[in-house]
Scaffold this motif. Structure first.
Motif, PDB file in Angstrom:
ATOM      1  N   GLY A 177       0.811  -1.211   0.000  1.00 15.26           N
ATOM      2  CA  GLY A 177       0.000   0.000   0.000  1.00 15.26           C
ATOM      3  C   GLY A 177       0.846   1.264   0.000  1.00 15.26           C
ATOM      4  O   GLY A 177       0.312   2.370  -0.045  1.00 15.26           O
ATOM      5  N   ALA A 178       2.164   1.094   0.024  1.00 18.03           N
ATOM      6  CA  ALA A 178       3.086   2.231   0.064  1.00 18.03           C
ATOM      7  C   ALA A 178       3.738   2.440  -1.300  1.00 18.03           C
ATOM      8  O   ALA A 178       3.756   1.541  -2.133  1.00 18.03           O
ATOM      9  CB  ALA A 178       4.166   1.974   1.118  1.00 18.03           C
ATOM     10  N   PRO A 179       4.303   3.631  -1.522  1.00 14.08           N
ATOM     11  CA  PRO A 179       5.010   3.891  -2.783  1.00 14.08           C
ATOM     12  C   PRO A 179       6.408   3.260  -2.774  1.00 14.08           C
ATOM     13  O   PRO A 179       7.125   3.325  -1.783  1.00 14.08           O
ATOM     14  CB  PRO A 179       5.091   5.413  -2.834  1.00 14.08           C
ATOM     15  N   TYR A 180       6.790   2.672  -3.890  1.00 15.60           N
ATOM     16  CA  TYR A 180       8.109   2.059  -4.066  1.00 15.60           C
ATOM     17  C   TYR A 180       8.728   2.555  -5.351  1.00 15.60           C
ATOM     18  O   TYR A 180       8.093   3.226  -6.155  1.00 15.60           O
ATOM     19  CB  TYR A 180       7.991   0.521  -4.111  1.00 15.60           C
ATOM     20  N   ARG A 181       9.995   2.213  -5.521  1.00 18.16           N
ATOM     21  CA  ARG A 181      10.719   2.516  -6.754  1.00 18.16           C
ATOM     22  C   ARG A 181      11.810   1.469  -6.917  1.00 18.16           C
ATOM     23  O   ARG A 181      12.190   0.800  -5.962  1.00 18.16           O
ATOM     24  CB  ARG A 181      11.347   3.901  -6.704  1.00 18.16           C
ATOM     25  N   CYS A 182      12.338   1.394  -8.109  1.00 19.26           N
ATOM     26  CA  CYS A 182      13.513   0.567  -8.350  1.00 19.26           C
ATOM     27  C   CYS A 182      14.684   1.298  -7.690  1.00 19.26           C
ATOM     28  O   CYS A 182      14.816   2.509  -7.817  1.00 19.26           O
ATOM     29  CB  CYS A 182      13.737   0.415  -9.849  1.00 19.26           C
ATOM     30  N   SER A 183      15.519   0.573  -6.960  1.00 22.59           N
ATOM     31  CA  SER A 183      16.638   1.199  -6.269  1.00 22.59           C
ATOM     32  C   SER A 183      17.565   1.903  -7.252  1.00 22.59           C
ATOM     33  O   SER A 183      17.842   1.372  -8.331  1.00 22.59           O
ATOM     34  CB  SER A 183      17.434   0.141  -5.502  1.00 22.59           C
ATOM     35  N   PRO A 184      18.080   3.074  -6.906  1.00 20.42           N
ATOM     36  CA  PRO A 184      19.032   3.761  -7.778  1.00 20.42           C
ATOM     37  C   PRO A 184      20.339   2.978  -7.933  1.00 20.42           C
ATOM     38  O   PRO A 184      21.106   3.232  -8.841  1.00 20.42           O
ATOM     39  CB  PRO A 184      19.288   5.099  -7.099  1.00 20.42           C
ATOM     40  N   GLN A 185      20.581   2.001  -7.056  1.00 15.29           N
ATOM     41  CA  GLN A 185      21.778   1.165  -7.152  1.00 15.29           C
ATOM     42  C   GLN A 185      21.576  -0.035  -8.066  1.00 15.29           C
ATOM     43  O   GLN A 185      22.456  -0.876  -8.185  1.00 15.29           O
ATOM     44  CB  GLN A 185      22.183   0.668  -5.765  1.00 15.29           C
ATOM     45  N   VAL A 186      20.411  -0.104  -8.717  1.00 13.92           N
ATOM     46  CA  VAL A 186      20.065  -1.255  -9.550  1.00 13.92           C
ATOM     47  C   VAL A 186      19.989  -0.849 -11.011  1.00 13.92           C
ATOM     48  O   VAL A 186      19.471   0.208 -11.355  1.00 13.92           O
ATOM     49  CB  VAL A 186      18.712  -1.856  -9.093  1.00 13.92           C
ATOM     50  N   SER A 187      20.508  -1.715 -11.846  1.00  8.27           N
ATOM     51  CA  SER A 187      20.399  -1.542 -13.291  1.00  8.27           C
ATOM     52  C   SER A 187      19.580  -2.705 -13.848  1.00  8.27           C
ATOM     53  O   SER A 187      19.844  -3.863 -13.527  1.00  8.27           O
ATOM     54  CB  SER A 187      21.794  -1.539 -13.912  1.00  8.27           C
ATOM     55  N   ARG A 204      18.555  -4.611 -17.291  1.00  5.88           N
ATOM     56  CA  ARG A 204      18.882  -4.762 -18.701  1.00  5.88           C
ATOM     57  C   ARG A 204      17.810  -5.622 -19.348  1.00  5.88           C
ATOM     58  O   ARG A 204      17.663  -6.796 -19.018  1.00  5.88           O
ATOM     59  CB  ARG A 204      20.249  -5.411 -18.887  1.00  5.88           C
ATOM     60  N   PRO A 205      17.042  -5.043 -20.267  1.00  6.40           N
ATOM     61  CA  PRO A 205      15.975  -5.798 -20.916  1.00  6.40           C
ATOM     62  C   PRO A 205      16.509  -7.033 -21.648  1.00  6.40           C
ATOM     63  O   PRO A 205      17.578  -6.983 -22.261  1.00  6.40           O
ATOM     64  CB  PRO A 205      15.374  -4.812 -21.917  1.00  6.40           C
ATOM     65  N   GLU A 206      15.761  -8.107 -21.543  1.00  7.68           N
ATOM     66  CA  GLU A 206      16.062  -9.361 -22.222  1.00  7.68           C
ATOM     67  C   GLU A 206      14.746  -9.909 -22.757  1.00  7.68           C
ATOM     68  O   GLU A 206      13.681  -9.524 -22.291  1.00  7.68           O
ATOM     69  CB  GLU A 206      16.686 -10.375 -21.241  1.00  7.68           C
ATOM     70  N   PRO A 207      14.797 -10.820 -23.740  1.00 13.35           N
ATOM     71  CA  PRO A 207      13.552 -11.378 -24.286  1.00 13.35           C
ATOM     72  C   PRO A 207      12.666 -12.048 -23.225  1.00 13.35           C
ATOM     73  O   PRO A 207      11.446 -12.036 -23.326  1.00 13.35           O
ATOM     74  CB  PRO A 207      14.031 -12.401 -25.311  1.00 13.35           C
ATOM     75  N   PHE A 208      13.258 -12.601 -22.180  1.00 11.31           N
ATOM     76  CA  PHE A 208      12.506 -13.298 -21.138  1.00 11.31           C
ATOM     77  C   PHE A 208      12.022 -12.369 -20.039  1.00 11.31           C
ATOM     78  O   PHE A 208      11.179 -12.728 -19.235  1.00 11.31           O
ATOM     79  CB  PHE A 208      13.368 -14.394 -20.498  1.00 11.31           C
ATOM     80  N   GLY A 209      12.598 -11.171 -19.932  1.00 18.72           N
ATOM     81  CA  GLY A 209      12.293 -10.239 -18.846  1.00 18.72           C
ATOM     82  C   GLY A 209      13.410  -9.227 -18.709  1.00 18.72           C
ATOM     83  O   GLY A 209      13.534  -8.321 -19.517  1.00 18.72           O
ATOM     84  N   ALA A 210      14.281  -9.432 -17.692  1.00 19.65           N
ATOM     85  CA  ALA A 210      15.404  -8.504 -17.507  1.00 19.65           C
ATOM     86  C   ALA A 210      16.470  -9.118 -16.611  1.00 19.65           C
ATOM     87  O   ALA A 210      16.167  -9.914 -15.725  1.00 19.65           O
ATOM     88  CB  ALA A 210      14.924  -7.198 -16.895  1.00 19.65           C
ATOM     89  N   LEU A 211      17.693  -8.708 -16.869  1.00 21.40           N
ATOM     90  CA  LEU A 211      18.791  -8.982 -15.948  1.00 21.40           C
ATOM     91  C   LEU A 211      18.812  -7.829 -14.958  1.00 21.40           C
ATOM     92  O   LEU A 211      18.629  -6.672 -15.332  1.00 21.40           O
ATOM     93  CB  LEU A 211      20.132  -9.026 -16.680  1.00 21.40           C
ATOM     94  N   VAL A 212      19.050  -8.140 -13.698  1.00 17.55           N
ATOM     95  CA  VAL A 212      19.084  -7.138 -12.645  1.00 17.55           C
ATOM     96  C   VAL A 212      20.467  -7.183 -12.021  1.00 17.55           C
ATOM     97  O   VAL A 212      20.900  -8.226 -11.543  1.00 17.55           O
ATOM     98  CB  VAL A 212      18.021  -7.440 -11.565  1.00 17.55           C
ATOM     99  N   TYR A 213      21.146  -6.038 -12.021  1.00 16.47           N
ATOM    100  CA  TYR A 213      22.443  -5.973 -11.352  1.00 16.47           C
ATOM    101  C   TYR A 213      22.362  -4.925 -10.255  1.00 16.47           C
ATOM    102  O   TYR A 213      21.968  -3.784 -10.501  1.00 16.47           O
ATOM    103  CB  TYR A 213      23.580  -5.621 -12.316  1.00 16.47           C
ATOM    104  N   HIS A 214      22.720  -5.324  -9.043  1.00 12.79           N
ATOM    105  CA  HIS A 214      22.725  -4.415  -7.898  1.00 12.79           C
ATOM    106  C   HIS A 214      24.171  -4.009  -7.644  1.00 12.79           C
ATOM    107  O   HIS A 214      25.001  -4.835  -7.266  1.00 12.79           O
ATOM    108  CB  HIS A 214      22.127  -5.098  -6.669  1.00 12.79           C
ATOM    109  N   PHE A 215      24.486  -2.747  -7.868  1.00 15.69           N
ATOM    110  CA  PHE A 215      25.863  -2.262  -7.729  1.00 15.69           C
ATOM    111  C   PHE A 215      26.341  -2.268  -6.278  1.00 15.69           C
ATOM    112  O   PHE A 215      27.534  -2.381  -6.028  1.00 15.69           O
ATOM    113  CB  PHE A 215      25.997  -0.861  -8.332  1.00 15.69           C
ATOM    114  N   GLY A 216      25.416  -2.164  -5.327  1.00 13.38           N
ATOM    115  CA  GLY A 216      25.798  -2.174  -3.922  1.00 13.38           C
ATOM    116  C   GLY A 216      26.199  -3.558  -3.435  1.00 13.38           C
ATOM    117  O   GLY A 216      27.195  -3.729  -2.745  1.00 13.38           O
ATOM    118  N   THR A 217      25.415  -4.561  -3.818  1.00  9.26           N
ATOM    119  CA  THR A 217      25.689  -5.933  -3.360  1.00  9.26           C
ATOM    120  C   THR A 217      26.477  -6.736  -4.381  1.00  9.26           C
ATOM    121  O   THR A 217      26.950  -7.817  -4.066  1.00  9.26           O
ATOM    122  CB  THR A 217      24.376  -6.684  -3.072  1.00  9.26           C
TER     123      THR A 217
END
Length: 105
Positions: free
Chosen positions: A23-33, A35-48
């Motif tokens: 019920g709260a507002p969220y966003r994609c973390s600014p530390q996350v990139s 990358r679109p892929e045919p199946f969905g996306a690759l997610v890279y977290h620069f912090g972790t």
């Protein structure tokens, strides 16, 4: 999309002590990139430095749309997710919040 698909769509990671509130507002973390892929996306977290996957295109649309909506429920609805699939998406998004891919804003 099966419930199992949405559950596995979230990033694998260790949870933190915060509670996911759809019920709260969220966003994609600014530390996350994403990358679109045919199946969905690759997610890279620069912090972790963790690489994970969003395994469906609708989940990618929800994650990208989080910032444009007042809460998670609105982002899911705007992405056209069927009512029966919404609990699976909420579970996947809770996993993404626990891993730091998405965060409260």
């Amino acid at each position: 999309m099966s419930t199992r698909s949405a559950e596995s769509a979230g990033a694998a990671g260790v949870g933190d002590s915060s509670v996911f509130d759809p019920g709260a507002p969220y966003r994609c973390s600014p530390q996350v990139s994403l990358r679109p892929e045919p199946f969905g996306a690759l997610v890279y977290h620069f912090g972790t430095r963790k690489l994970s996957f969003l395994k469906t295109l609708p989940l990618v649309e929800v994650v990208k749309g989080l910032e444009d909506h007042p809460d998670v429920h609105s982002a899911i609805a705007a992405a056209g997710v069927e009512e029966a699939q919404r609990p699976a998406y909420l579970k996947a998004l809770a996993g993404l919040a626990a891993s730091g891919t998405i965060e409260a804003r």
